[in-house]
Motif scaffolding. Structure first.
Motif, PDB file in Angstrom:
ATOM      1  N   ARG A   1       0.820  -1.219   0.000  1.00 30.39           N
ATOM      2  CA  ARG A   1       0.000   0.000   0.000  1.00 30.39           C
ATOM      3  C   ARG A   1       0.855   1.270   0.000  1.00 30.39           C
ATOM      4  O   ARG A   1       0.330   2.373   0.063  1.00 30.39           O
TER       5      ARG A   1
ATOM      6  N   LEU B   1       0.176   4.295  -2.373  1.00 35.55           N
ATOM      7  CA  LEU B   1      -1.033   5.111  -2.215  1.00 35.55           C
ATOM      8  C   LEU B   1      -0.726   6.503  -1.679  1.00 35.55           C
ATOM      9  O   LEU B   1      -1.428   7.464  -1.999  1.00 35.55           O
TER      10      LEU B   1
ATOM     11  N   THR C   1      -1.855   9.984  -3.734  1.00 29.96           N
ATOM     12  CA  THR C   1      -2.689  11.104  -3.286  1.00 29.96           C
ATOM     13  C   THR C   1      -2.200  12.422  -3.875  1.00 29.96           C
ATOM     14  O   THR C   1      -3.000  13.270  -4.279  1.00 29.96           O
TER      15      THR C   1
ATOM     16  N   ASN D   1     -11.127   7.147   5.397  1.00 28.42           N
ATOM     17  CA  ASN D   1     -10.216   6.151   4.827  1.00 28.42           C
ATOM     18  C   ASN D   1      -9.402   6.820   3.718  1.00 28.42           C
ATOM     19  O   ASN D   1      -9.653   7.968   3.344  1.00 28.42           O
TER      20      ASN D   1
ATOM     21  N   THR E   1      -9.317   6.251   0.542  1.00 24.62           N
ATOM     22  CA  THR E   1     -10.091   6.555  -0.666  1.00 24.62           C
ATOM     23  C   THR E   1     -10.799   7.894  -0.523  1.00 24.62           C
ATOM     24  O   THR E   1     -10.775   8.735  -1.435  1.00 24.62           O
ATOM     25  N   HIS E   2     -11.424   8.106   0.634  1.00 29.08           N
ATOM     26  CA  HIS E   2     -12.075   9.387   0.925  1.00 29.08           C
ATOM     27  C   HIS E   2     -11.055  10.522   0.851  1.00 29.08           C
ATOM     28  O   HIS E   2     -11.317  11.585   0.275  1.00 29.08           O
TER      29      HIS E   2
ATOM     30  N   MET F   1      -8.179  10.626  -0.827  1.00 28.22           N
ATOM     31  CA  MET F   1      -7.703  10.859  -2.183  1.00 28.22           C
ATOM     32  C   MET F   1      -8.737  11.597  -3.024  1.00 28.22           C
ATOM     33  O   MET F   1      -8.384  12.481  -3.816  1.00 28.22           O
ATOM     34  N   ILE F   2     -10.005  11.269  -2.852  1.00 28.87           N
ATOM     35  CA  ILE F   2     -11.060  11.978  -3.589  1.00 28.87           C
ATOM     36  C   ILE F   2     -11.086  13.447  -3.178  1.00 28.87           C
ATOM     37  O   ILE F   2     -11.173  14.349  -4.022  1.00 28.87           O
TER      38      ILE F   2
END
Length: 509
Positions: free
Chosen positions: A101, A104, A108, A155, A157-158, A160-161
């Motif tokens: 990971r 990641l 970002t 998390n 994903t949240h 990075m968005i």
């Protein structure tokens, strides 16, 4: 009776510079502080930190031996503890961004840069359609919301968005503010203010390590660098719409209100304001729309690629912008990997931004663009290569400070080059494709900034020597390619494709 002079430019009425323009410029410069916060914060919310496996294998701390840490990941270590002596909370330990990971964390920042590129396109169109001030309202409000969202992310994903959206809004706000400045001041001050505009970035660069040091929790740091933007929302209330945008869209009633307020703030005479406004309106409604439309239909980048000399220039400029962005962000975002104290390194790197932003303004007056950019790229490349003999990961004082010093010198040179190529690129393109030419080159630079965050991952598995060789090799290669660009100092800038071809042909050798 005294006749009213012919008024063609709005600055003929409001003046080229005054308190009215100062208000716009100070707003636009200071809000760029937050651009530096958002763009460079990855160095502190995803720093290189030590961690160790606690699966009863050993008391091993990673970061000192990359291969051993990689072996533990391959062996399926499930439990890790993280060094929190400096940073109490980062996205690395919060969401265990290690082993498979690990990429990641870099992703970002790459997504932030993708959002940045999209924001330039989307909000550029919206700003031209709806005005500068409405877009500033929208981007700042949504920027605050995106910042809060990233601080409260549940998390990765949240997170990075939120960062992707933040990048889009940050660049949209940046470009809109820059456009507002250029459209409010007189032509005599435009070039100087274009350089001064970057000082907000430099100030934010210097303040960021102090914020990160005082707030070692990444969520607190993001909140502290986001919430103060509310003050700039209050300031925005007294920021005017661009008078040039109002003229272009024939919004004469709004223009009159803006102009009268500007004249009053700049302490100019109001005696002839009505006749001056009538003259201004008449001057800007007499042009032939049909001629403008005909010229605009030819203003696209395909016309550049059909011209052999401009095509060569464009490809070299693409490479130059890519290398400048890749090396600049590669060093800036990974300054902690050179050794020493991350906070001090970052502060010094920020202080370097001030001379690298101002010295080019002086240099381009006396030195040709081509030798200046080429020389800076050579100097940057050689500086990166000069770091290698001092070792890549050792931490002794005799190697750390020479390594950091030379790396920062390299960053200074690439920063100077980055500031000059904005001017240089605008000069090599003719008027009919100048905006699209500079915009496309800027997109090439975004590719470099998207790749730069992954330098940290490359360093983990190959060492800093490989990274520095890439930086140095690309910079020197670009320095060579710049010699094939035209020299524009002292040259009349081209208006048409044919004129630009002649300029390139004369300077080909």
């Amino acid at each position: 009776m005294k006749q009213t002079p012919n008024v063609r430019q709005v600055t003929d009425i409001i003046g080229e510079w005054g308190l009215w323009q100062l208000n716009v410029v100070m707003f636009s410069i200071t809000i760029q502080i937050f651009l530096a916060f958002q763009t460079l914060a990855v160095s502190f919310y995803a720093p290189t930190i030590s961690y160790r496996c606690t699966d009863n294998i050993s008391n091993y701390t990673t970061g000192n031996d990359n291969q051993t840490s990689y072996d533990y990941c391959l062996n399926g270590c499930q439990n890790w503890t993280f060094d929190k002596s400096v940073f109490k909370s980062t996205i690395i330990d919060e969401w265990h961004l290690i082993c498979d990971r690990q990429g990641l964390a870099s992703l970002t920042q790459s997504l932030f840069m993708i959002g940045w590129a999209l924001g330039g396109i989307i909000f550029g169109i919206l700003s031209d359609r709806f005005g500068r001030k409405p877009i500033l309202w929208v981007t700042i409000i949504l920027e605050i919301m995106a910042g809060l969202s990233s601080a409260l992310a549940v998390n990765i994903t949240h997170f990075m968005i939120s960062r992707t959206v933040l990048g889009m809004l940050a660049n949209g706000r940046y470009l809109t503010a820059f456009m507002l400045v250029t459209e409010c001041v007189g032509s005599k001050y435009r070039a100087t203010l274009g350089v001064i505009f970057q000082l907000g970035w430099a100030l934010g660069y210097c303040l960021l390590p102090g914020v990160a040091y005082l707030l070692p929790n990444f969520r607190h740091m993001i909140l502290a660098t986001t919430i103060p933007e509310v003050l700039w929302l209050v300031w925005l209330i007294v920021i005017p719409e661009s008078p040039r945008w109002l003229i272009a869209h024939r919004k004469w009633d709004q223009l009159e209100l803006v102009v009268k307020r500007a004249v009053k703030i700049n302490s100019l005479s109001m005696n002839q304001i009505n006749s001056q406004m009538q003259s201004l309106i008449k001057s800007n409604t007499s042009c032939c729309d049909e001629t403008i439309e005909t010229n605009s239909s030819k203003s696209n980048l395909l016309a550049v690629f059909r011209s052999p000399n401009l095509r060569r220039t464009t490809l070299i400029m693409f490479f130059t912008w890519f290398v400048n962005s890749f090396v600049y962000y590669g060093i800036s975002l990974n300054i902690g990997d050179f050794g020493g104290n991350l906070f001090i390194n970052f502060l010094i790197a920020g202080l370097i931004e001030f001379p690298s932003s101002s010295l080019p303004l002086i240099a381009i007056k006396y030195i040709g663009r081509r030798p200046l950019v080429a020389g800076l790229m050579y100097a940057s490349g050689l500086s990166c290569l000069a770091v290698i003999p001092f070792g890549s990961m050792t931490t002794t004082t005799t190697t750390v400070w020479p390594r950091i010093t030379i790396a920062l010198i390299g960053k200074f040179f690439i920063g100077c080059s980055f500031n000059i190529i904005y001017v240089y690129t605008a000069e090599v393109y003719p008027t009919v494709v100048r905006q699209v030419g500079v915009g496309t080159c800027s997109m090439a630079s975004r590719v470099g900034s998207m790749i730069a965050p992954f330098i940290k991952d490359l360093n983990v598995y190959t060492g800093m020597s490989v990274v520095l060789t890439i930086f140095g090799g690309l910079s020197i290669a670009d320095g060579v390619s710049v010699h094939f660009l035209p020299e524009t100092r002292g040259q009349q800038i081209a208006d048409t494709i044919d004129e630009a071809e002649q300029l390139n042909r004369r300077n080909k050798k």
